[in-house]
Design an enzyme around this catalytic site. Structure first.
Site, PDB file in Angstrom:
ATOM      1  N   SER A 145       0.856  -1.195   0.000  1.00 34.18           N
ATOM      2  CA  SER A 145       0.000   0.000   0.000  1.00 34.18           C
ATOM      3  C   SER A 145       0.885   1.235   0.000  1.00 34.18           C
ATOM      4  O   SER A 145       2.036   1.184   0.469  1.00 34.18           O
ATOM      5  CB  SER A 145      -0.860   0.005   1.267  1.00 34.18           C
ATOM      6  OG  SER A 145      -1.467   1.257   1.458  1.00 34.18           O
ATOM      7  N   TYR A 158      -1.198  -0.843  10.589  1.00 36.41           N
ATOM      8  CA  TYR A 158      -1.328  -1.292   9.190  1.00 36.41           C
ATOM      9  C   TYR A 158      -0.131  -0.812   8.354  1.00 36.41           C
ATOM     10  O   TYR A 158       0.464  -1.591   7.599  1.00 36.41           O
ATOM     11  CB  TYR A 158      -2.633  -0.724   8.640  1.00 36.41           C
ATOM     12  CG  TYR A 158      -2.918  -0.980   7.186  1.00 36.41           C
ATOM     13  CD1 TYR A 158      -3.450  -2.195   6.756  1.00 36.41           C
ATOM     14  CD2 TYR A 158      -2.691   0.018   6.224  1.00 36.41           C
ATOM     15  CE1 TYR A 158      -3.750  -2.412   5.420  1.00 36.41           C
ATOM     16  CE2 TYR A 158      -2.989  -0.201   4.890  1.00 36.41           C
ATOM     17  CZ  TYR A 158      -3.516  -1.413   4.496  1.00 36.41           C
ATOM     18  OH  TYR A 158      -3.799  -1.629   3.168  1.00 36.41           O
TER      19      TYR A 158
HETATM   20  N1  NAP Z   1      -8.767  -0.676  -0.441  1.00 36.32           N
HETATM   21  C1  NAP Z   1      -7.731   0.124  -0.433  1.00 36.32           C
HETATM   22  O1  NAP Z   1      -7.877   1.361  -0.487  1.00 36.32           O
HETATM   23  C2  NAP Z   1      -6.350  -0.424  -0.369  1.00 36.32           C
HETATM   24  C3  NAP Z   1      -5.284   0.469  -0.501  1.00 36.32           C
HETATM   25  C4  NAP Z   1      -3.990  -0.005  -0.454  1.00 36.32           C
HETATM   26  C5  NAP Z   1      -3.774  -1.357  -0.295  1.00 36.32           C
HETATM   27  N2  NAP Z   1      -4.820  -2.213  -0.162  1.00 36.32           N
HETATM   28  C6  NAP Z   1      -4.522  -3.621   0.004  1.00 36.32           C
HETATM   29  O2  NAP Z   1      -5.220  -4.349  -0.986  1.00 36.32           O
HETATM   30  C7  NAP Z   1      -5.452  -5.678  -0.516  1.00 36.32           C
HETATM   31  C8  NAP Z   1      -6.920  -6.023  -0.696  1.00 36.32           C
HETATM   32  O3  NAP Z   1      -7.670  -5.166   0.140  1.00 36.32           O
HETATM   33  P1  NAP Z   1      -9.177  -4.772  -0.159  1.00 36.32           P
HETATM   34  O4  NAP Z   1      -9.249  -3.315  -0.030  1.00 36.32           O
HETATM   35  O5  NAP Z   1      -9.641  -5.433  -1.378  1.00 36.32           O
HETATM   36  O6  NAP Z   1      -9.876  -5.354   1.145  1.00 36.32           O
HETATM   37  P2  NAP Z   1     -11.013  -6.434   1.406  1.00 36.32           P
HETATM   38  O7  NAP Z   1     -12.126  -6.291   0.434  1.00 36.32           O
HETATM   39  O8  NAP Z   1     -11.313  -6.346   2.859  1.00 36.32           O
HETATM   40  O9  NAP Z   1     -10.263  -7.806   1.084  1.00 36.32           O
HETATM   41  C9  NAP Z   1      -9.396  -8.408   1.986  1.00 36.32           C
HETATM   42  C10 NAP Z   1      -9.275  -9.863   1.621  1.00 36.32           C
HETATM   43  O10 NAP Z   1      -8.362 -10.469   2.547  1.00 36.32           O
HETATM   44  C11 NAP Z   1      -8.973 -11.659   3.050  1.00 36.32           C
HETATM   45  N3  NAP Z   1      -8.462 -11.931   4.387  1.00 36.32           N
HETATM   46  C12 NAP Z   1      -8.448 -11.102   5.461  1.00 36.32           C
HETATM   47  N4  NAP Z   1      -7.945 -11.731   6.529  1.00 36.32           N
HETATM   48  C13 NAP Z   1      -7.621 -12.991   6.119  1.00 36.32           C
HETATM   49  C14 NAP Z   1      -7.064 -14.122   6.755  1.00 36.32           C
HETATM   50  N5  NAP Z   1      -6.746 -14.119   8.053  1.00 36.32           N
HETATM   51  N6  NAP Z   1      -6.858 -15.236   6.023  1.00 36.32           N
HETATM   52  C15 NAP Z   1      -7.199 -15.272   4.701  1.00 36.32           C
HETATM   53  N7  NAP Z   1      -7.725 -14.228   4.054  1.00 36.32           N
HETATM   54  C16 NAP Z   1      -7.942 -13.116   4.749  1.00 36.32           C
HETATM   55  C17 NAP Z   1     -10.454 -11.355   3.032  1.00 36.32           C
HETATM   56  O11 NAP Z   1     -11.234 -12.535   2.983  1.00 36.32           O
HETATM   57  P3  NAP Z   1     -11.935 -13.273   4.229  1.00 36.32           P
HETATM   58  O12 NAP Z   1     -12.511 -12.216   5.108  1.00 36.32           O
HETATM   59  O13 NAP Z   1     -12.951 -14.140   3.558  1.00 36.32           O
HETATM   60  O14 NAP Z   1     -10.869 -14.061   4.878  1.00 36.32           O
HETATM   61  C18 NAP Z   1     -10.577 -10.613   1.705  1.00 36.32           C
HETATM   62  O15 NAP Z   1     -10.674 -11.530   0.644  1.00 36.32           O
HETATM   63  C19 NAP Z   1      -4.987  -5.686   0.933  1.00 36.32           C
HETATM   64  O16 NAP Z   1      -3.683  -6.190   1.005  1.00 36.32           O
HETATM   65  C20 NAP Z   1      -4.984  -4.222   1.312  1.00 36.32           C
HETATM   66  O17 NAP Z   1      -4.087  -3.946   2.364  1.00 36.32           O
HETATM   67  C21 NAP Z   1      -6.103  -1.780  -0.201  1.00 36.32           C
END
Ligand code: NAP
Length: 259
Positions: A145, A158
């Site tokens: 990120s 985070y």
């Molecule tokens: N959204 C943003 O603005 C943003 C910005 C920068 C970086 N990111 C990064 O992008 C990635 C995806 O994030 P997102 O925004 O798409 O969030 P999200 O919709 O909350 O997705 C997170 C995913 O991680 C899985 N997960 C969480 N804890 C887990 C565990 N203990 N074991 C296995 N799976 C797990 C969740 O599935 P389950 O709950 O089913 O386990 C879900 O599929 C992350 O690495 C996040 O840090 C996001």
């Protein structure tokens, strides 16, 4: 020259997306399937993974796992090797996020988040790496990120997990690139997903998960080492990162005051 092997034909690719049940990971899976790739999908919740597999049984393999469990990683990897003889890329997209400021720091909650975002990702990399090294082939894409670029407000726990992944990716690249492997670090800005839904401030340059997935796919096709987006936001942050301490901290303090 590309820093990684560019991908020109997705139909020959086997991609394992970890964190595929929602948000960026889910959108990425949907785009990859449309492009003809075979995609293994992992996360804790089995139902959304099963729904993806039922919609495209020829292309999607559901492998529920918890990032924090070594046995889950071993089981999923054994299934993948038995079913598809391995994978070409793993995209480590799973993470947890809670906004934390200094006065909210809780050691148990912090340790739990680090166990998912950082230790969990390293568990996954350690699971596949011996086979990738033995073959001299395989790609590892780590979703970090822009919060890992520097200390942003509310990212007290985070942010460090993402900074660590940025550092880890670089060390890993140095070791495994000469052995034929690829390593890519993905640094998104703000994307509208369940993860950011809890943010109570206006997120600049907010983009859709589908647009984020398109950026990731284009970056992998080019063979980029770092994929960051949206550029109009990430370029500003990359500039702030390079400022002298006094200036950078003054800018960040202003951002913290408004968030
Ligand atoms: N959204 C943003 O603005 C943003 C910005 C920068 C970086 N990111 C990064 O992008 C990635 C995806 O994030 P997102 O925004 O798409 O969030 P999200 O919709 O909350 O997705 C997170 C995913 O991680 C899985 N997960 C969480 N804890 C887990 C565990 N203990 N074991 C296995 N799976 C797990 C969740 O599935 P389950 O709950 O089913 O386990 C879900 O599929 C992350 O690495 C996040 O840090 C996001």
């Amino acid at each position: 020259m590309s820093l990684n092997t560019p991908i020109s034909d997705w139909s020959s690719q086997r991609i394992w997306v970890v964190g595929a049940s929602s948000g960026i990971g889910l959108a990425l899976v949907q785009s990859l399937v449309t492009l003809g790739a075979r995609v293994a999908v992992s996360a804790r919740r089995a139902e959304p993974l099963q729904a993806l597999a039922s919609a495209s049984p020829q292309h999607v393999l559901a492998l529920p796992l918890n990032m924090t469990e070594n046995a889950d990683w071993d089981r999923a990897w054994a299934t993948l090797k038995a079913t598809w003889q391995g994978v070409d890329w793993v995209v480590f997209c799973a993470a947890d996020y809670t906004p934390v400021r200094a006065w909210e720091l809780d050691r148990d909650r912090a340790a739990k988040l680090i166990d998912v975002n950082l230790t969990g990702t390293l568990r996954g990399v350690a699971t596949v790496l011996p086979d990738f090294l033995a073959k001299g082939q395989g790609g590892i894409a780590l979703v970090a990120s822009v919060a890992g670029y520097m200390g942003l407000p509310k990212s007290l726990v985070y942010g460090p997990t993402k900074a660590a992944l940025i550092n880890f990716a670089e060390s890993l690249y140095l070791d495994v690139k000469p052995k034929g492997l690829d390593v890519c670090i993905i640094n998104p800005g703000f994307v509208a997903t369940p993860l950011t839904a809890q943010n109570d401030f206006e997120m600049p340059a907010l983009m859709t998960p589908e647009a984020a997935a398109a950026e990731i796919i284009q970056g992998l096709e080019r063979g980029d080492y770092e994929i960051h987006f949206p550029k109009r936001f990430t370029r500003v942050l990359r500039l702030i990162r390079r400022l002298p301490d006094r200036l950078r901290l003054a800018v960040l303090a202003r951002i913290a005051k408004n968030s």
